[in-house]
Design a protein around this motif. Structure first.
Motif, PDB file in Angstrom:
ATOM      1  N   PRO A  85       0.697  -1.429   0.124  1.00  0.00           N
ATOM      2  CA  PRO A  85       0.311  -0.030  -0.070  1.00  0.00           C
ATOM      3  C   PRO A  85       1.088   1.536  -0.433  1.00  0.00           C
ATOM      4  O   PRO A  85       1.361   1.669   0.997  1.00  0.00           O
ATOM      5  CB  PRO A  85      -0.624   0.122   1.456  1.00  0.00           C
ATOM      6  CG  PRO A  85      -0.274  -1.015   2.148  1.00  0.00           C
ATOM      7  CD  PRO A  85       0.674  -2.187   1.406  1.00  0.00           C
ATOM      8  N   LEU A  86       0.533   1.894  -1.111  1.00  0.00           N
ATOM      9  CA  LEU A  86       1.315   3.408  -1.040  1.00  0.00           C
ATOM     10  C   LEU A  86       0.187   4.426  -1.641  1.00  0.00           C
ATOM     11  O   LEU A  86      -0.798   3.837  -1.842  1.00  0.00           O
ATOM     12  CB  LEU A  86       2.480   3.357  -2.111  1.00  0.00           C
ATOM     13  CG  LEU A  86       3.440   2.180  -2.407  1.00  0.00           C
ATOM     14  CD1 LEU A  86       4.824   2.274  -3.177  1.00  0.00           C
ATOM     15  CD2 LEU A  86       4.069   2.892  -0.724  1.00  0.00           C
ATOM     16  N   TYR A  87       0.950   5.732  -1.713  1.00  0.00           N
ATOM     17  CA  TYR A  87      -0.347   6.533  -2.302  1.00  0.00           C
ATOM     18  C   TYR A  87      -0.297   6.589  -3.638  1.00  0.00           C
ATOM     19  O   TYR A  87       0.487   7.261  -4.224  1.00  0.00           O
ATOM     20  CB  TYR A  87       0.506   7.536  -1.263  1.00  0.00           C
ATOM     21  CG  TYR A  87       0.427   7.947   0.062  1.00  0.00           C
ATOM     22  CD1 TYR A  87      -1.402   8.128   0.863  1.00  0.00           C
ATOM     23  CD2 TYR A  87       1.447   8.011   0.823  1.00  0.00           C
ATOM     24  CE1 TYR A  87      -0.779   8.275   2.277  1.00  0.00           C
ATOM     25  CE2 TYR A  87       1.573   8.091   2.200  1.00  0.00           C
ATOM     26  CZ  TYR A  87       0.094   7.850   3.013  1.00  0.00           C
ATOM     27  OH  TYR A  87       0.599   7.662   4.143  1.00  0.00           O
ATOM     28  N   HIS A  89      -2.311   8.080  -5.338  1.00  0.00           N
ATOM     29  CA  HIS A  89      -1.992  10.018  -6.145  1.00  0.00           C
ATOM     30  C   HIS A  89      -0.939  10.184  -6.299  1.00  0.00           C
ATOM     31  O   HIS A  89      -1.244  11.948  -7.237  1.00  0.00           O
ATOM     32  CB  HIS A  89      -3.531  10.279  -5.041  1.00  0.00           C
ATOM     33  CG  HIS A  89      -3.316  10.656  -3.567  1.00  0.00           C
ATOM     34  ND1 HIS A  89      -2.696   9.953  -3.205  1.00  0.00           N
ATOM     35  CD2 HIS A  89      -2.658  12.008  -3.966  1.00  0.00           C
ATOM     36  CE1 HIS A  89      -2.695  10.731  -1.461  1.00  0.00           C
ATOM     37  NE2 HIS A  89      -2.225  11.791  -2.405  1.00  0.00           N
ATOM     38  N   ILE A  90      -0.341  10.352  -5.549  1.00  0.00           N
ATOM     39  CA  ILE A  90       0.953  11.078  -5.887  1.00  0.00           C
ATOM     40  C   ILE A  90       2.075  10.209  -6.791  1.00  0.00           C
ATOM     41  O   ILE A  90       1.746   8.570  -6.982  1.00  0.00           O
ATOM     42  CB  ILE A  90       1.609  10.999  -4.695  1.00  0.00           C
ATOM     43  CG1 ILE A  90       2.213  10.144  -3.777  1.00  0.00           C
ATOM     44  CG2 ILE A  90       0.493  12.163  -3.142  1.00  0.00           C
ATOM     45  CD1 ILE A  90       2.992  10.252  -1.967  1.00  0.00           C
ATOM     46  N   ALA A  94       7.250  12.220  -5.515  1.00  0.00           N
ATOM     47  CA  ALA A  94       6.445  12.488  -3.866  1.00  0.00           C
ATOM     48  C   ALA A  94       6.969  11.763  -2.966  1.00  0.00           C
ATOM     49  O   ALA A  94       6.219  11.914  -1.680  1.00  0.00           O
ATOM     50  CB  ALA A  94       5.334  13.020  -4.325  1.00  0.00           C
ATOM     51  N   MET A  95       6.463  10.404  -3.256  1.00  0.00           N
ATOM     52  CA  MET A  95       6.694   9.340  -2.352  1.00  0.00           C
ATOM     53  C   MET A  95       7.606   9.117  -1.774  1.00  0.00           C
ATOM     54  O   MET A  95       8.330   8.867  -0.184  1.00  0.00           O
ATOM     55  CB  MET A  95       6.358   7.570  -2.699  1.00  0.00           C
ATOM     56  CG  MET A  95       5.605   6.345  -2.653  1.00  0.00           C
ATOM     57  SD  MET A  95       4.048   6.966  -1.300  1.00  0.00           S
ATOM     58  CE  MET A  95       4.921   6.458   0.765  1.00  0.00           C
ATOM     59  N   THR A  97       9.679  11.655  -1.234  1.00  0.00           N
ATOM     60  CA  THR A  97       9.808  13.157  -0.098  1.00  0.00           C
ATOM     61  C   THR A  97       9.716  12.213   1.085  1.00  0.00           C
ATOM     62  O   THR A  97       9.383  12.541   2.320  1.00  0.00           O
ATOM     63  CB  THR A  97       9.575  13.321  -0.493  1.00  0.00           C
ATOM     64  OG1 THR A  97      10.010  14.360  -1.769  1.00  0.00           O
ATOM     65  CG2 THR A  97       9.152  15.107  -0.093  1.00  0.00           C
ATOM     66  N   VAL A  98       7.953  11.633   0.762  1.00  0.00           N
ATOM     67  CA  VAL A  98       6.884  11.247   2.100  1.00  0.00           C
ATOM     68  C   VAL A  98       7.778  10.292   2.770  1.00  0.00           C
ATOM     69  O   VAL A  98       8.406  10.534   4.755  1.00  0.00           O
ATOM     70  CB  VAL A  98       5.502  10.491   1.530  1.00  0.00           C
ATOM     71  CG1 VAL A  98       5.201  10.090   2.638  1.00  0.00           C
ATOM     72  CG2 VAL A  98       5.132  11.562   1.069  1.00  0.00           C
ATOM     73  N   ALA A  99       8.943   9.212   1.964  1.00  0.00           N
ATOM     74  CA  ALA A  99       9.493   8.322   3.085  1.00  0.00           C
ATOM     75  C   ALA A  99      10.724   8.864   3.650  1.00  0.00           C
ATOM     76  O   ALA A  99      10.564   8.780   4.943  1.00  0.00           O
ATOM     77  CB  ALA A  99      10.259   7.351   2.433  1.00  0.00           C
TER      78      ALA A  99
END
Lengths: 301, 284
Positions: A85-87, A89-90, A94-95, A97-99
């Motif tokens: 499961p990852l986001y 919509h990005i 960006a993922m 950056t989130v991580a």
């Protein structure tokens, strides 16, 4: 050091027991195959190890006694959940950056390098990546944290054979380079046979078999011979599963000590697939090792 | 903070759209009354002796039933509910429903910190938006109404109190917290939105109806109207609003006729009668 230790671990959801009396130790430096049928409790055990599920009974710790799910543990344990499961919509960038923002130690260069090698475009939205690419991205994010323990829950379930091979190649290369310990869950044994050296078999919410795969295979055999002497053979060894066809009988048995076979009986090496299937067919049988080992139950013979 | 912005883009778009729609409605509403208000001031209607009483009467009557006023106040009163339902409720529920909590809550910073930072970021974004909306509606937009139409009264009246620039962010943050809690417990996005809307709606109704009573602790002051022949509806109104003691907050007011009997403005059952006094309940 043990990467996972649990004692009397149990988890219940609204009256349903997902895990019961689960006591095990997993030593460091192994690639551990966590195997079992659907609903056996594999995911619940892994969720306990990463702090997503709180035990109803018992306790679990990681990396030499650190409380599972604590901030200290999460800094050293990376988890790739089932269906990655990852986001969606990005973008991949960006993922990253989130991580990077959710971890104190995150090697972004390493992640970008892995993604570049796999030709996964950073600007593409995650929802538009293939299943294999999403699995690779989730794995790259986990490895960029440079964990001591990598926990993968059914990482290969949705992948085609080529993608499975590529994902396992990445895991193997990370183990070789970083020396991390890995726990891989799956209900398909053949996927893990080539890479894993340690096995945990779960059935009906409890641990049924634990140990080094080589040792487990060496201690088990397929015995076949005349039915007339079947009872004598069954008394000599711990029978996991038995089959009788006319005058011929076949046992999957655990051979704890050398013994002389009756005339006409032969012992053959057992494959991991056969061994796991035999235990899954006989949920009451068990093969546990270490100080908390429980002797095999022969009632299900 | 950057994580929250990337993760909750939909929530931020909700806030932005709600803000823009309300600002546009407020600006349009204020623009529609600015000419009337200017003429009202020019006619000296706020003074004891207006220079053009006809303008005062006409404007006052016109403002007695401005249709855009009530929907806009209601829209601002609903703003906290929108934030609670569409920003707070999905915050955790959507993560659990989509399974991404298994990623977000197993990262190095830990679940508690990840959640708190996200919530704090959204609160930091929502608070100034609510303050601005409260200020725009409660202070800027409503000002001509409160000057021209005596019925609008004070910020401390029920209804208007919850739209002030200080109460709007308070209720918005409360709704955000309620929505987050509901989403965490319900774990389903749509169901959480519905439950949050019901709970926050109930809280807002209760706050709108009864919060004035919290402040209703002071003396009851009476002020005499200056009766100078202005008429509005079935009863006579004065040209200027009576004032309570200095520093007091108007809680509610009503009109009294002969023998100090209370006169219901809308009932008309008393027919046309003179207002002898207007009484205000004031809190300190």
């Amino acid at each position: 050091m043990n990467v996972v230790e649990s004692f009397g671990l149990g988890v219940s959801y609204r009256g349903t027991t997902a895990l019961r009396d689960c006591t095990l130790t997993i030593p460091e430096g192994h690639i551990v195959a966590l195997v079992g049928s659907n609903g056996a409790g594999k995911t619940t055990l892994l969720h306990c190890a990463v702090g997503l599920v709180a035990p109803t009974t018992g306790e679990i710790s990681v990396l030499g006694g650190i409380e599972a799910g604590s901030p200290e543990a999460l800094q050293r344990v990376a988890f790739v959940a089932q269906e990655t499961p990852l986001y969606r919509h990005i973008s991949v960038r960006a993922m990253l950056t989130v991580a990077a923002n959710l971890n104190q130690h995150f090697d972004r260069n390493l992640a970008e390098e892995r993604l570049a090698n796999l030709e996964i475009p950073l600007e593409r939205r995650i929802g538009r990546l293939s299943g294999g690419q999403q699995a690779q991205l989730a794995l790259a994010l986990a490895l960029a944290r440079r964990p001591d323990l990598l926990v993968l829950d059914e990482p290969l379930a949705r992948l085609d054979p080529l993608a499975r091979h590529e994902v396992m190649a990445v895991v193997m290369s990370a183990v070789a380079e970083e020396g991390l310990s890995v726990i891989l869950s799956s209900h398909v044994v053949s996927e893990l046979e080539r890479v894993a050296d340690y096995l945990i078999l779960m059935s009906h919410g409890r641990v049924q078999m634990v140990g080094m795969i080589d040792e487990l295979l060496a201690k088990h055999a397929v015995l076949s011979g005349p039915t007339d002497d079947a009872e004598r053979v069954a008394d000599l060894f711990t029978v996991v599963q038995s089959q009788h066809a006319g005058r011929q009988s076949q046992f999957v048995a655990r051979i704890d000590a050398p013994a002389e076979f009756p005339k006409g009986w032969v012992a053959e090496n057992i494959s991991l697939d056969e061994l796991v299937l035999a235990y899954l067919r006989e949920p009451s049988a068990s093969a546990l090792s270490g100080p908390l080992a429980v002797s095999a139950n022969r009632a299900g013979r | 903070m950057r994580v929250a912005l990337l993760q909750h883009r939909a929530a931020l778009i909700t806030i932005f759209v709600a803000f823009v729609v309300l600002v546009i409605a407020i600006v349009i509403g204020r623009d529609a009354v600015s000419a009337s208000y200017a003429s009202y001031l020019a006619a000296g209607c706020t003074l004891a002796h207006p220079t053009n009483l006809g303008v005062c009467v006409n404007t006052s009557n016109k403002f007695a039933d401005i249709p855009s006023f009530t929907p806009l106040v209601i829209a601002l009163r609903l703003f906290p509910a929108v934030i609670g339902a569409f920003v707070g409720a999905p915050l955790v529920a959507r993560e659990i429903e989509s399974g991404t909590h298994r990623f977000a809550w197993t990262q190095g910073v830990g679940r508690t910190r990840a959640l708190l930072v996200t919530l704090a970021t959204l609160a930091l974004i929502v608070t100034p938006v609510a303050v601005m909306l409260g200020f725009l509606l409660g202070s800027w937009y409503i000002h001509p109404y409160s000057v021209i139409n005596i019925a609008v009264g004070s910020h401390w009246q029920s209804g208007l109190f919850t739209t002030t620039w200080w109460m709007t962010p308070v209720l918005t943050l409360l709704s955000l917290a309620i929505g987050t809690l509901v989403g965490t417990l319900v774990k389903r996005t749509v169901a959480s939105i519905a439950v949050t809307a019901i709970i926050v709606g109930g809280v807002l109704v209760v706050a709108g109806q009864y919060i004035q009573r919290i402040f209703d602790v002071g003396a009851v002051a009476s002020s005499r109207f200056l009766i100078n022949g202005m008429h509005s509806g079935p009863i006579d109104l004065s040209a200027s609003q009576g004032q309570g003691p200095a520093g007091s907050w108007l809680v509610r007011g009503w009109y009294t006729g002969p023998w100090r009997a209370r006169v219901e403005q809308q009932s008309g059952k008393h027919g046309r009668c003179s207002i002898e006094q207007v009484r205000f309940e004031e809190g300190f």
